[in-house]
Design an enzyme around this catalytic site. Structure first.
Site, PDB file in Angstrom:
ATOM      1  N   ASP A   1       0.861  -1.187   0.000  1.00 29.82           N
ATOM      2  CA  ASP A   1       0.000   0.000   0.000  1.00 29.82           C
ATOM      3  C   ASP A   1       0.893   1.232   0.000  1.00 29.82           C
ATOM      4  O   ASP A   1       2.114   1.106  -0.132  1.00 29.82           O
ATOM      5  CB  ASP A   1      -0.965  -0.001   1.198  1.00 29.82           C
ATOM      6  CG  ASP A   1      -2.282   0.684   0.855  1.00 29.82           C
ATOM      7  OD1 ASP A   1      -2.246   1.871   0.488  1.00 29.82           O
ATOM      8  OD2 ASP A   1      -3.337   0.039   0.934  1.00 29.82           O
TER       9      ASP A   1
ATOM     10  N   HIS B   1      -2.925   3.230  -4.515  1.00 28.10           N
ATOM     11  CA  HIS B   1      -2.360   2.744  -3.242  1.00 28.10           C
ATOM     12  C   HIS B   1      -0.942   2.216  -3.442  1.00 28.10           C
ATOM     13  O   HIS B   1      -0.574   1.178  -2.881  1.00 28.10           O
ATOM     14  CB  HIS B   1      -3.251   1.651  -2.635  1.00 28.10           C
ATOM     15  CG  HIS B   1      -4.508   2.176  -2.017  1.00 28.10           C
ATOM     16  ND1 HIS B   1      -4.560   2.686  -0.742  1.00 28.10           N
ATOM     17  CD2 HIS B   1      -5.757   2.286  -2.530  1.00 28.10           C
ATOM     18  CE1 HIS B   1      -5.797   3.085  -0.470  1.00 28.10           C
ATOM     19  NE2 HIS B   1      -6.549   2.851  -1.537  1.00 28.10           N
TER      20      HIS B   1
ATOM     21  N   GLU C   1     -10.073   2.696  -5.074  1.00 31.61           N
ATOM     22  CA  GLU C   1      -9.750   4.103  -4.775  1.00 31.61           C
ATOM     23  C   GLU C   1      -8.600   4.652  -5.626  1.00 31.61           C
ATOM     24  O   GLU C   1      -7.625   5.161  -5.105  1.00 31.61           O
ATOM     25  CB  GLU C   1      -9.398   4.236  -3.286  1.00 31.61           C
ATOM     26  CG  GLU C   1     -10.532   3.823  -2.368  1.00 31.61           C
ATOM     27  CD  GLU C   1     -10.157   3.901  -0.898  1.00 31.61           C
ATOM     28  OE1 GLU C   1     -10.937   4.522  -0.152  1.00 31.61           O
ATOM     29  OE2 GLU C   1      -9.135   3.336  -0.489  1.00 31.61           O
TER      30      GLU C   1
END
Ligand code: ACM
Ligand code: ZN
Length: 532
Positions: free
Chosen positions: A189, A263, A327
């Protein structure tokens, strides 16, 4: 055979078996009790002998038996005469005053039968050292059991907080008690890259470390500071092989997640040339930064990711590779000449379709490697990749399953174990926000009501997710995971019709005693308080 309905002192199994009949009498476990197995049951027999031996101090002998019938004074584990309709994970368990039989067609079923057998014993059976003065009796029962869902998962975010190999093993030891069969490791991440990749050493040399814990956490709470004062860590490929083997011995598949295209700051800190802007962060017009995203226009990005995934594939033998996909900020792509050139060359409408292009291209590679891709809800943006599996956290399950895709249910509302366990934040450690009490997890129904019955088989099961931005050590992780994972285990294993909050909280008190023996931290509370 009757369905499971219990009197007050009925056995406290979690998850509740599909069918359980309580009978008169007990089987007394003694030093002279033999464990007998047929050839396929041998490993499970050894596991049982070791587990029982630790707590009782008995040196239980494991012998071979080709018999299908109960044997006086013995615990028989056998695949003989097993009911195929109970499937690979189903089993029968018969405890009589003079014998115990665990019967299953496959080793996973035998293993789960043994877990139920252990839960019939006093909680001290989970002690690490011999406990004196315990009457090792097993109540007589007849159990016939199999899981409702085939995906019974737990996700641990090892990117925000790095958990050591031994901590992951301790976690596996507890998950197994709940018949959880999947551990999803969120390995990469923005805050860290946690898996050694031989071809790209900077991923862990640079990407595995950061200066601060972040998220307003007191660094002193964190257990992941290295000798040089940096926060982080990673698993070597040998560590990964060891964890995968350890999990496999407990019938748990570890699913790796390598996040893309968003990410990805940790990877882009190590290899900034793979971003659109030449670095993990980009200044924006508001003076802030966009989280790192791989450039979808550069072929080098795909070459890099395919090389990474090829090494990942070698390490994880399971069917699935998770590629994140959630995202993804599109701002960098909008400004990037390479990304815009890709959109034009491929005839794509916009950046959403560029995301779809990205996922499809990676999926093609994963499929060619003989594996299936899993991604979060957003992989549906701009068109879902062909045979991708959707892990639903913000919706889309019904649409995906209706279009023929397999789906794993992990909606935030029921499955996000990083949420607060009480509305009284003063009494809880700092969490990401929201509110997910135990009772709410227990009320989770993985099958969406509006899904056409013919598409229900596409719902593989459910999963609890523990993100660790606010979880700086293992004890805290256990506190967030348990007992909410006990509820999720029952939701994914036991028949929907058997859901009973009062009975669950009664059984949970015994589960807590088991946790005390295992040294597992958990959020305590009386049955009355526990759901507040
Ligand atoms: C997620 O929680 N971003 C999948
Ligand atoms: Zn770009």
């Amino acid at each position: 055979m009757i369905a499971s309905t219990f009197a007050g002192d009925a056995p406290a199994l979690i998850p509740l078996p599909q069918k359980m009949e309580c009978r008169e009498g007990v089987f007394q476990l003694q030093a002279k009790t033999r464990i007998l197995t047929d050839v396929p049951a041998n490993d499970t027999g050894q596991y049982l002998a070791e587990r029982l031996g630790k707590a009782t101090g008995y040196d239980l002998k494991v012998g071979r038996s080709t018999k299908a019938q109960p044997t006086k004074g013995a615990i028989l584990l056998t695949t003989k005469n097993a009911k195929p309709e109970l499937g690979a994970e189903g089993y029968e368990l018969t405890v009589a005053p003079d014998s115990v039989v665990v019967r299953a067609s496959k080793t996973a079923g035998l293993f789960y039968g043994v877990q139920s057998l252990l839960e019939l014993l006093p909680p001290e059976v989970f002690a690490a050292k011999p406990v004196a003065g315990v009457d090792w009796k097993i109540p007589c029962v007849q159990i016939e059991d199999q899981p409702r869902f085939k995906w019974r998962g737990f996700m641990l975010d090892v990117a925000r907080h790095f958990f050591t190999k031994d901590e992951v093993k301790q976690l596996l030891d507890v998950l197994v008690l709940h018949k959880i069969n999947t551990l999803h490791l969120h390995l990469t991440d923005d805050q860290g890259w946690r898996i050694e990749i031989k071809k790209y050493p900077r991923l862990t040399e640079v990407g595995a470390w950061r200066e601060e814990a972040g998220f307003g956490l007191d660094p002193k709470l964190s257990t992941a500071y290295g000798p040089d004062g940096k926060y982080g860590g990673y698993y070597t490929q040998d560590d990964i092989r060891e964890l995968v083997a350890y999990a496999r011995g407990k019938h748990i598949t570890i699913v790796p997640e390598i996040e893309m295209p968003g990410h990805s700051c940790a990877a882009l800190a190590a290899y900034p040339e793979l971003s659109c802007s030449g670095g993990p962060y980009t200044p924006n017009t508001k003076g802030g930064v966009f989280a790192g995203v791989y450039c979808a226009g550069k072929d080098e990005t795909f070459e890099f990711l395919q090389n990474v995934l090829a090494e990942v594939r070698q390490l994880f033998p399971g069917q699935y590779i998770h590629i994140g996909g959630d995202e993804v900020p599109k701002d960098n792509w909008k400004k990037c000449p390479w990304c815009q050139a890709r959109i034009k060359a491929e005839g794509l409408k916009n950046e959403h379709e560029l995301q779809s292009y990205f996922i499809r291209r990676i999926e093609k590679f994963i499929n060619a490697q003989g594996r299936n891709l899993i991604g979060w809800s957003e992989i549906r943006e701009g068109g879902l990749a062909q045979n991708a599996v959707v892990m639903d956290w913000i919706g889309g399950a019904v649409e995906a399953a209706s279009a023929g895709h397999d789906v794993i249910m992990s909606p935030t509302k029921f499955c996000y174990l990083d949420y607060y366990q009480s509305t009284n934040h003063a009494t809880e450690p700092k969490a990401i926000g929201n509110y997910l009490p135990l009772s709410k997890v227990y009320s989770f129904e993985p099958l969406p009501e509006t899904l056409d019955p013919q598409n229900k088989p596409h719902i593989l099961g459910g999963q609890g997710n523990l993100w660790t931005e606010y979880v700086p050590n293992f004890k805290h992780a256990q506190f967030m995971a348990f007992p909410r994972m006990c509820a999720l285990a029952e939701v994914t294993w036991s028949p929907q019709a058997s859901r009973n909050w009062e009975d669950f909280t009664r059984r949970l008190q015994t589960q807590f005693q088991r946790f005390d023996q295992l040294g597992v931290n958990y959020r305590k509370g009386t049955p009355e308080r526990i759901g507040e």
